[in-house]
Structures are given as structure tokens and as C-alpha cells.
Design a protein around this motif. Structure first.
Motif, PDB file in Angstrom:
ATOM      1  N   MET A  98       0.882  -0.907   0.371  1.00 51.56           N
ATOM      2  CA  MET A  98       0.160  -0.052   0.441  1.00 51.56           C
ATOM      3  C   MET A  98       0.970   1.424   0.139  1.00 51.56           C
ATOM      4  O   MET A  98       1.615   1.289   0.529  1.00 51.56           O
ATOM      5  CB  MET A  98      -0.642   0.125   1.240  1.00 51.56           C
ATOM      6  N   ALA A  99       0.644   2.004  -0.669  1.00 46.38           N
ATOM      7  CA  ALA A  99       1.464   3.049  -0.630  1.00 46.38           C
ATOM      8  C   ALA A  99       0.653   4.197   0.642  1.00 46.38           C
ATOM      9  O   ALA A  99       0.221   3.826   1.738  1.00 46.38           O
ATOM     10  CB  ALA A  99       0.640   4.535  -1.777  1.00 46.38           C
ATOM     11  N   ARG A 100       2.271   4.840   0.535  1.00 48.32           N
ATOM     12  CA  ARG A 100       2.435   5.859   2.012  1.00 48.32           C
ATOM     13  C   ARG A 100       0.548   6.632   2.148  1.00 48.32           C
ATOM     14  O   ARG A 100       0.041   6.815   1.607  1.00 48.32           O
ATOM     15  CB  ARG A 100       3.343   6.733   2.159  1.00 48.32           C
ATOM     16  N   SER A 101       0.643   7.531   3.219  1.00 46.76           N
ATOM     17  CA  SER A 101      -0.817   8.023   3.351  1.00 46.76           C
ATOM     18  C   SER A 101      -0.696   9.632   2.607  1.00 46.76           C
ATOM     19  O   SER A 101       0.642   9.470   2.833  1.00 46.76           O
ATOM     20  CB  SER A 101      -0.093   8.407   5.108  1.00 46.76           C
ATOM     21  N   LEU A 102      -1.565  10.114   2.738  1.00 42.78           N
ATOM     22  CA  LEU A 102      -1.797  11.346   2.141  1.00 42.78           C
ATOM     23  C   LEU A 102      -2.249  12.039   3.152  1.00 42.78           C
ATOM     24  O   LEU A 102      -2.294  13.442   2.656  1.00 42.78           O
ATOM     25  CB  LEU A 102      -3.622  10.699   1.311  1.00 42.78           C
ATOM     26  N   ASP A 103      -1.723  11.611   4.809  1.00 47.99           N
ATOM     27  CA  ASP A 103      -2.265  13.368   5.407  1.00 47.99           C
ATOM     28  C   ASP A 103      -0.616  14.113   5.840  1.00 47.99           C
ATOM     29  O   ASP A 103      -0.424  13.287   5.150  1.00 47.99           O
ATOM     30  CB  ASP A 103      -2.350  12.246   6.365  1.00 47.99           C
ATOM     31  N   GLY A 104      -1.690  15.321   5.018  1.00 49.84           N
ATOM     32  CA  GLY A 104      -0.844  16.541   5.312  1.00 49.84           C
ATOM     33  C   GLY A 104      -0.707  17.262   3.530  1.00 49.84           C
ATOM     34  O   GLY A 104       0.785  17.643   3.478  1.00 49.84           O
ATOM     35  N   LEU A 105       0.021  15.874   2.522  1.00 51.14           N
ATOM     36  CA  LEU A 105      -0.071  15.796   1.318  1.00 51.14           C
ATOM     37  C   LEU A 105      -0.656  16.916   0.806  1.00 51.14           C
ATOM     38  O   LEU A 105      -1.823  17.338   0.545  1.00 51.14           O
ATOM     39  CB  LEU A 105       0.352  14.519   0.297  1.00 51.14           C
ATOM     40  N   VAL A 106       0.150  17.195  -0.275  1.00 56.49           N
ATOM     41  CA  VAL A 106      -0.533  18.810  -0.776  1.00 56.49           C
ATOM     42  C   VAL A 106      -0.147  17.753  -2.458  1.00 56.49           C
ATOM     43  O   VAL A 106       1.035  18.381  -2.978  1.00 56.49           O
ATOM     44  CB  VAL A 106       0.152  20.234  -1.131  1.00 56.49           C
ATOM     45  N   LEU A 107      -1.984  18.026  -3.600  1.00 55.84           N
ATOM     46  CA  LEU A 107      -1.309  18.050  -4.508  1.00 55.84           C
ATOM     47  C   LEU A 107      -1.876  18.567  -5.818  1.00 55.84           C
ATOM     48  O   LEU A 107      -2.620  19.433  -5.261  1.00 55.84           O
ATOM     49  CB  LEU A 107      -2.069  15.918  -5.125  1.00 55.84           C
ATOM     50  N   ALA A 108      -1.433  18.324  -6.942  1.00 54.16           N
ATOM     51  CA  ALA A 108      -1.665  19.346  -8.165  1.00 54.16           C
ATOM     52  C   ALA A 108      -2.242  18.461  -9.282  1.00 54.16           C
ATOM     53  O   ALA A 108      -0.865  17.622  -9.250  1.00 54.16           O
ATOM     54  CB  ALA A 108      -1.311  20.590  -8.350  1.00 54.16           C
ATOM     55  N   PRO A 109      -2.900  18.595  -9.945  1.00 55.36           N
ATOM     56  CA  PRO A 109      -2.674  17.929 -11.533  1.00 55.36           C
ATOM     57  C   PRO A 109      -1.999  18.080 -12.484  1.00 55.36           C
ATOM     58  O   PRO A 109      -1.513  18.794 -12.245  1.00 55.36           O
ATOM     59  CB  PRO A 109      -4.413  18.624 -12.199  1.00 55.36           C
ATOM     60  N   VAL A 110      -1.443  17.666 -13.491  1.00 52.82           N
ATOM     61  CA  VAL A 110      -0.511  17.156 -13.745  1.00 52.82           C
ATOM     62  C   VAL A 110      -0.955  18.137 -15.489  1.00 52.82           C
ATOM     63  O   VAL A 110       0.613  18.533 -16.088  1.00 52.82           O
ATOM     64  CB  VAL A 110      -0.333  16.394 -14.532  1.00 52.82           C
ATOM     65  N   ALA A 111      -2.231  17.946 -15.329  1.00 54.16           N
ATOM     66  CA  ALA A 111      -3.267  18.712 -17.216  1.00 54.16           C
ATOM     67  C   ALA A 111      -3.713  19.621 -16.422  1.00 54.16           C
ATOM     68  O   ALA A 111      -4.600  19.114 -15.699  1.00 54.16           O
ATOM     69  CB  ALA A 111      -2.947  18.094 -17.897  1.00 54.16           C
ATOM     70  N   ASP A 112      -4.547  20.263 -17.413  1.00 45.54           N
ATOM     71  CA  ASP A 112      -5.591  21.174 -17.206  1.00 45.54           C
ATOM     72  C   ASP A 112      -6.626  20.821 -17.483  1.00 45.54           C
ATOM     73  O   ASP A 112      -6.718  19.663 -18.335  1.00 45.54           O
ATOM     74  CB  ASP A 112      -5.467  22.711 -18.196  1.00 45.54           C
ATOM     75  N   GLN A 113      -8.154  20.455 -16.906  1.00 45.82           N
ATOM     76  CA  GLN A 113      -8.960  19.939 -17.755  1.00 45.82           C
ATOM     77  C   GLN A 113      -9.842  20.822 -18.204  1.00 45.82           C
ATOM     78  O   GLN A 113      -9.147  21.889 -18.718  1.00 45.82           O
ATOM     79  CB  GLN A 113     -10.110  19.429 -16.685  1.00 45.82           C
ATOM     80  N   ALA A 114     -11.039  21.175 -18.352  1.00 49.92           N
ATOM     81  CA  ALA A 114     -11.816  21.256 -19.507  1.00 49.92           C
ATOM     82  C   ALA A 114     -12.081  22.708 -19.036  1.00 49.92           C
ATOM     83  O   ALA A 114     -11.919  22.658 -17.710  1.00 49.92           O
ATOM     84  CB  ALA A 114     -13.617  21.148 -19.427  1.00 49.92           C
ATOM     85  N   PRO A 115     -12.302  23.933 -19.993  1.00 48.61           N
ATOM     86  CA  PRO A 115     -12.209  24.852 -19.002  1.00 48.61           C
ATOM     87  C   PRO A 115     -13.329  25.161 -17.723  1.00 48.61           C
ATOM     88  O   PRO A 115     -14.390  25.244 -17.841  1.00 48.61           O
ATOM     89  CB  PRO A 115     -13.057  26.334 -20.038  1.00 48.61           C
ATOM     90  N   GLY A 116     -12.507  26.114 -16.843  1.00 58.04           N
ATOM     91  CA  GLY A 116     -13.637  26.266 -15.344  1.00 58.04           C
ATOM     92  C   GLY A 116     -14.080  25.152 -14.637  1.00 58.04           C
ATOM     93  O   GLY A 116     -14.374  24.754 -13.456  1.00 58.04           O
TER      94      GLY A 116
END
Length: 113
Positions: free
Chosen positions: A1-19
Motif C-alpha cells: 500500500m502506498a503511504r498516507s496522504l495525510d498532509g500532502l499537497v497535490l496538483a493536477p498534471v494537466a488542465d481539465q476543461a475550462p472552468g
């Protein structure tokens, strides 16, 4: 199992649709006892929240967001947590709007600190 997400900041690698969520959006995750939640904002999203569960490397959550134009939207997402070779975490996501038409896939990765 991957490590805990607690306290992590994540961002999309690509833009989705406008808005929608994009590369300027930041998600701050929390995790405790199989429960996950996050706050997010940035780009076209003023404020967003997600809440759900984690079973191993599988996430299942609902999300709701307020956009710059004053509209709200909500949906459902299932994600797989992946450990990257450089030690960061990636979420590979399949999502579907519940408040409007549309579905798709996206990838968010931990922001290097």
C-alpha cells in the motif's frame, strides 16, 4: 500500500476543461482510519471539498466545488494511489459529474516541497 496522504499537497498534471480543476489548483489531503478528505482551490475553483474512504490503494470520494462564476458542481471519483520512483505520490482518477453531464480521467501528483 502506498503511504498516507495525510498532509500532502497535490496538483493536477494537466488542465481539465475550462472552468474546472487545473494545474493551478492545489489539493491538501487528510487521512485517518480509512477516511480521507481534502480542501482545494486555485484557478477557476474558489473553494472545493472532497470526502470519502480509502481501502488499500483505492480511494472513493464525492466532491463539491464553488467556481469563480458563482456556480457550484459536484461529483464522484475513484482513484488509485501510486508511489512514484522519486518518492512522491500520484492519484490516477476516474471521475463523473453528478450535478451535470460529463466524466473523464485525470492525474494529480504530490507537489515537490
Amino acid at each position: 500500500m502506498a503511504r498516507s496522504l495525510d498532509g500532502l499537497v497535490l496538483a493536477p498534471v494537466a488542465d481539465q476543461a475550462p472552468g474546472q480543476v487545473g494545474t493551478r489548483t492545489r489539493f491538501t489531503y487528510h487521512e485517518r482510519d480509512g477516511r480521507i478528505w481534502a480542501e482545494y482551490a486555485g484557478g477557476d475553483v474558489i473553494r472545493g471539498h472532497l470526502v470519502g474512504t480509502r481501502d488499500g490503494d483505492a480511494l472513493d470520494f464525492r466532491y463539491v466545488q464553488l467556481k469563480q462564476d458563482g456556480t457550484t458542481s459536484s461529483g464522484h471519483c475513484v482513484s488509485t494511489v501510486v508511489d512514484l520512483a522519486d518518492g512522491r505520490v500520484r492519484l490516477e482518477e476516474r471521475w463523473q459529474w453528478e450535478s451535470q453531464e460529463g466524466s473523464g480521467t485525470s492525474v494529480v501528483e504530490q507537489v515537490a516541497s
